[in-house]
Design a protein around this motif. Structure first.
Motif, PDB file in Angstrom:
ATOM      1  N   GLY A 182       0.828  -1.199   0.000  1.00 48.50           N
ATOM      2  CA  GLY A 182       0.000   0.000   0.000  1.00 48.50           C
ATOM      3  C   GLY A 182       0.857   1.241   0.000  1.00 48.50           C
ATOM      4  N   ALA A 183       0.284   2.343  -0.391  1.00 48.13           N
ATOM      5  CA  ALA A 183       1.018   3.605  -0.392  1.00 48.13           C
ATOM      6  C   ALA A 183       0.894   4.239   0.983  1.00 48.13           C
ATOM      7  N   GLU A 184       1.976   4.770   1.455  1.00 49.58           N
ATOM      8  CA  GLU A 184       1.950   5.436   2.742  1.00 49.58           C
ATOM      9  C   GLU A 184       1.570   6.895   2.503  1.00 49.58           C
ATOM     10  N   GLY A 185       0.572   7.376   3.236  1.00 49.38           N
ATOM     11  CA  GLY A 185       0.084   8.733   3.040  1.00 49.38           C
ATOM     12  C   GLY A 185       1.050   9.771   3.571  1.00 49.38           C
ATOM     13  N   MET A 186       0.957  10.958   3.009  1.00 49.88           N
ATOM     14  CA  MET A 186       1.804  12.051   3.467  1.00 49.88           C
ATOM     15  C   MET A 186       1.188  12.664   4.705  1.00 49.88           C
ATOM     16  N   LYS A 187       2.018  13.225   5.514  1.00 46.42           N
ATOM     17  CA  LYS A 187       1.566  13.868   6.735  1.00 46.42           C
ATOM     18  C   LYS A 187       1.910  15.352   6.649  1.00 46.42           C
ATOM     19  N   ALA A 188       1.223  16.142   7.471  1.00 41.45           N
ATOM     20  CA  ALA A 188       1.495  17.580   7.493  1.00 41.45           C
ATOM     21  C   ALA A 188       2.952  17.793   7.877  1.00 41.45           C
ATOM     22  N   GLY A 189       3.624  18.648   7.173  1.00 41.85           N
ATOM     23  CA  GLY A 189       5.020  18.949   7.440  1.00 41.85           C
ATOM     24  C   GLY A 189       5.997  18.146   6.607  1.00 41.85           C
ATOM     25  N   ASP A 190       5.520  17.107   5.916  1.00 40.02           N
ATOM     26  CA  ASP A 190       6.404  16.337   5.042  1.00 40.02           C
ATOM     27  C   ASP A 190       6.810  17.189   3.846  1.00 40.02           C
ATOM     28  N   THR A 191       7.989  16.954   3.342  1.00 37.30           N
ATOM     29  CA  THR A 191       8.476  17.673   2.174  1.00 37.30           C
ATOM     30  C   THR A 191       7.972  16.986   0.911  1.00 37.30           C
ATOM     31  N   VAL A 192       7.413  17.759   0.020  1.00 37.03           N
ATOM     32  CA  VAL A 192       6.910  17.240  -1.250  1.00 37.03           C
ATOM     33  C   VAL A 192       7.937  17.581  -2.320  1.00 37.03           C
ATOM     34  N   VAL A 193       8.382  16.569  -3.053  1.00 33.86           N
ATOM     35  CA  VAL A 193       9.361  16.779  -4.112  1.00 33.86           C
ATOM     36  C   VAL A 193       8.603  16.918  -5.428  1.00 33.86           C
ATOM     37  N   MET A 194       8.714  18.099  -6.024  1.00 33.75           N
ATOM     38  CA  MET A 194       8.061  18.368  -7.307  1.00 33.75           C
ATOM     39  C   MET A 194       9.117  18.897  -8.254  1.00 33.75           C
ATOM     40  N   LYS A 195       9.427  18.106  -9.277  1.00 33.61           N
ATOM     41  CA  LYS A 195      10.514  18.451 -10.186  1.00 33.61           C
ATOM     42  C   LYS A 195      10.043  19.143 -11.453  1.00 33.61           C
ATOM     43  N   ASP A 196       8.880  18.733 -11.971  1.00 31.21           N
ATOM     44  CA  ASP A 196       8.432  19.290 -13.249  1.00 31.21           C
ATOM     45  C   ASP A 196       6.949  19.648 -13.166  1.00 31.21           C
ATOM     46  N   LEU A 197       6.415  20.118 -14.281  1.00 28.69           N
ATOM     47  CA  LEU A 197       5.012  20.552 -14.330  1.00 28.69           C
ATOM     48  C   LEU A 197       4.068  19.418 -13.973  1.00 28.69           C
ATOM     49  N   LYS A 198       4.382  18.219 -14.448  1.00 22.04           N
ATOM     50  CA  LYS A 198       3.532  17.058 -14.174  1.00 22.04           C
ATOM     51  C   LYS A 198       3.413  16.820 -12.669  1.00 22.04           C
ATOM     52  N   ASP A 199       4.524  16.895 -11.957  1.00 23.40           N
ATOM     53  CA  ASP A 199       4.507  16.708 -10.504  1.00 23.40           C
ATOM     54  C   ASP A 199       3.683  17.793  -9.809  1.00 23.40           C
ATOM     55  N   HIS A 200       3.840  19.033 -10.266  1.00 24.56           N
ATOM     56  CA  HIS A 200       3.099  20.138  -9.672  1.00 24.56           C
ATOM     57  C   HIS A 200       1.593  19.969  -9.877  1.00 24.56           C
ATOM     58  N   LEU A 201       1.196  19.611 -11.093  1.00 27.89           N
ATOM     59  CA  LEU A 201      -0.234  19.450 -11.381  1.00 27.89           C
ATOM     60  C   LEU A 201      -0.814  18.251 -10.634  1.00 27.89           C
ATOM     61  N   LYS A 202      -0.034  17.186 -10.532  1.00 28.09           N
ATOM     62  CA  LYS A 202      -0.501  16.003  -9.809  1.00 28.09           C
ATOM     63  C   LYS A 202      -0.745  16.348  -8.337  1.00 28.09           C
ATOM     64  N   HIS A 203       0.176  17.075  -7.747  1.00 25.25           N
ATOM     65  CA  HIS A 203       0.029  17.479  -6.348  1.00 25.25           C
ATOM     66  C   HIS A 203      -1.162  18.432  -6.189  1.00 25.25           C
ATOM     67  N   ALA A 204      -1.328  19.349  -7.126  1.00 25.04           N
ATOM     68  CA  ALA A 204      -2.451  20.288  -7.058  1.00 25.04           C
ATOM     69  C   ALA A 204      -3.780  19.541  -7.113  1.00 25.04           C
ATOM     70  N   ARG A 205      -3.864  18.512  -7.960  1.00 23.89           N
ATOM     71  CA  ARG A 205      -5.103  17.722  -8.056  1.00 23.89           C
ATOM     72  C   ARG A 205      -5.380  16.965  -6.762  1.00 23.89           C
ATOM     73  N   LYS A 206      -4.339  16.407  -6.159  1.00 15.36           N
ATOM     74  CA  LYS A 206      -4.500  15.682  -4.895  1.00 15.36           C
ATOM     75  C   LYS A 206      -4.988  16.618  -3.789  1.00 15.36           C
ATOM     76  N   VAL A 207      -4.381  17.793  -3.709  1.00 15.37           N
ATOM     77  CA  VAL A 207      -4.784  18.764  -2.696  1.00 15.37           C
ATOM     78  C   VAL A 207      -6.228  19.211  -2.943  1.00 15.37           C
ATOM     79  N   SER A 208      -6.588  19.462  -4.205  1.00 11.43           N
ATOM     80  CA  SER A 208      -7.964  19.897  -4.500  1.00 11.43           C
ATOM     81  C   SER A 208      -8.969  18.793  -4.190  1.00 11.43           C
ATOM     82  N   GLN A 209      -8.592  17.522  -4.389  1.00  7.10           N
ATOM     83  CA  GLN A 209      -9.479  16.415  -4.011  1.00  7.10           C
ATOM     84  C   GLN A 209      -9.723  16.412  -2.508  1.00  7.10           C
ATOM     85  N   CYS A 210      -8.673  16.636  -1.742  1.00  7.59           N
ATOM     86  CA  CYS A 210      -8.818  16.680  -0.284  1.00  7.59           C
ATOM     87  C   CYS A 210      -9.719  17.834   0.149  1.00  7.59           C
ATOM     88  N   ILE A 211      -9.506  18.987  -0.452  1.00  8.28           N
ATOM     89  CA  ILE A 211     -10.311  20.161  -0.101  1.00  8.28           C
ATOM     90  C   ILE A 211     -11.765  19.956  -0.509  1.00  8.28           C
TER      91      ILE A 211
END
Length: 145
Positions: free
Chosen positions: A19-48
């Motif tokens: 299983g995937a281990e979920g991120m916790k508040a304060g964890d560092t998110v590694v975003m290298k390119d546009l794809k990573d940024h958009l993927k993270h933005a979608r995950k955050v928007s799903q949570c919100i």
């Protein structure tokens, strides 16, 4: 477990079980390119969207924009403003449609109220004896208050 130790080593959880281990508040998110940024933005928007609390969403977006101030240039801020204006206009249009629907509903309510008033006057008689006095009182209130 009271101290959380059992959950950490429980079978079927975490990376060991596949299983995937979920991120916790304060964890560092590694975003290298546009794809990573958009993927993270979608995950955050799903949570919100899942919790649906406006004040938390507003605080989050304000904080992200404030913290990214050194990186954002004039064009980027202009694009953010455009997106916000589009969303605002969509919300205003939806509210107008909702108000129009409510106005039609209130017309039906007024018709039902008029029918009920007519039935009441037929059943109990018409009591318009003091209506003129009421109108004079209303005019007086409008003029002097």
């Amino acid at each position: 477990d009271l101290f959380g130790g059992v959950d950490a080593v429980a079978p079927g959880r975490g990376k060991e079980a596949g299983g995937a281990e979920g991120m916790k508040a304060g964890d560092t998110v590694v975003m290298k390119d546009l794809k990573d940024h958009l993927k993270h933005a979608r995950k955050v928007s799903q949570c919100i969207n899942s919790h649906g609390k406006v004040h938390l969403c507003t605080s989050f977006i304000k904080e992200v924009i404030s913290e990214c101030k050194p990186v954002l240039d004039d064009d980027a801020i202009t694009q953010i403003i455009k997106v916000c204006n589009v969303i605002k206009n969509e919300k205003v249009q939806a509210a107008k449609k909702k108000v129009k629907g409510q106005a039609q509903k209130s017309k039906k309510d007024k018709a039902a109220e008029a029918r009920a008033k007519k039935i009441a006057s037929e059943t109990f008689g018409d009591s318009n004896m003091y209506d003129d006095y009421d109108e004079y009182g209303e005019q007086y209130e409008d003029d002097f208050f």
